[in-house]
Design an enzyme around this catalytic site. Structure first.
Site, short mmCIF file in Angstrom:
data_model
loop_
_atom_site.label_atom_id
_atom_site.label_comp_id
_atom_site.label_asym_id
_atom_site.label_seq_id
_atom_site.Cartn_x
_atom_site.Cartn_y
_atom_site.Cartn_z
CG ASP A 141 -35.47 -101.31 2.97
OD1 ASP A 141 -33.97 -101.02 2.32
OD2 ASP A 141 -36.11 -101.08 3.05
CD GLU A 203 -34.14 -94.64 2.08
OE1 GLU A 203 -34.49 -96.27 2.03
OE2 GLU A 203 -35.19 -94.32 0.97
CG HIS A 206 -32.07 -98.60 -0.17
ND1 HIS A 206 -33.80 -99.43 -0.32
CD2 HIS A 206 -31.59 -99.00 -1.42
CE1 HIS A 206 -33.94 -99.32 -1.62
NE2 HIS A 206 -32.61 -99.14 -2.59
#
Length: 237
Positions: A141, A203, A206
């Site tokens: 991340d 996301e 990510h």
């Protein structure tokens, strides 16, 4: 079950290696340790060797077009136990934000909240066929910092449970500020994809390389090469 869980894993046994933090910008203290996650003798700042090599390559691509900018690491390797802790923690946060009490939730309310939590968080599975991406050491991340060391505004926080977390949320933005969010997200995605990563569909922060999600996004016929990390393997590094 996530849609990528049908992808088979042929573990390559590539080692987890420490991330050279001096090469990147890093969130400090670590965001999950800050909220009580106990890593014990383990560390979140590990990745599989091939994933780390690709991440360093992505940063080189970034600096070719944006000198002085850096990839900022939010989280990397995540043991299943930490995955469980953060899933439970997020459930509790959602309950609190809704003004509810966990002990008074109906089964329907619990299910609704769990569905919300699992929009972002992978199920903390111990099944070797369905490992959480971060527990394979192949997911990271991240965001970006500029040449002044400032974290770039991407239009939502990492781990935010909202539609703003979707990578394309600001694609058709009309205000200058929101267009900047989209530009920064696209820059992050461009350098990572160029280095071999794939971005999570829901996301913006990510990215993974070599795990089930990566294989599923690349080609439904690929196999994953990284499965759940065995703790004894980490102790050898």
């Amino acid at each position: 079950m996530k849609p990528y869980h049908h992808i088979s894993i042929i573990e390559c046994h590539e080692p987890l290696v420490p991330i050279p933090l001096e090469r990147f910008a890093v969130f400090s203290p670590h965001p999950y340790i800050k909220v009580g996650a106990n890593y014990g003798t383990q560390s979140p700042y590990f990745l599989r060797q091939g994933v780390l090599d690709a991440l360093l390559e992505a940063q080189e691509y970034l600096q070719q077009t944006h000198p002085g900018w850096r990839i900022q690491i939010f989280d990397a390797y995540r043991p299943v136990e930490i995955q469980q802790y953060m899933v439970d923690y997020t459930f509790g946060e959602v309950v609190r934000e809704k003004g509810l009490k966990a002990t008074q939730l109906s089964p329907e309310q619990k299910e609704e909240i769990w569905q919300e939590v699992y929009q972002i968080w992978a199920i903390p599975s111990d099944n070797p066929a369905t490992p959480p991406p971060h527990s394979t050491g192949s997911a990271v991340d991240i965001t970006l910092t500029n040449d002044r060391g400032e974290t770039m505004d991407m239009g939502s926080e990492i781990d935010e449970l909202s539609a703003r977390s979707r990578p394309d949320y600001y694609t058709n933005a009309t205000t200058p500020k929101e267009r900047d969010y989209s530009t920064h997200r696209e820059l992050l995605n461009t350098i990572m994809v160029k280095a071999g990563f794939e971005r999570h569909p829901g996301e913006w922060w990510h990215f993974s390389l070599g795990d089930q999600m990566w294989a599923w996004l690349r080609s439904r016929s690929l196999t994953a090469r990284y499965g759940k990390v065995i703790i004894s393997e980490l102790s050898k590094t």
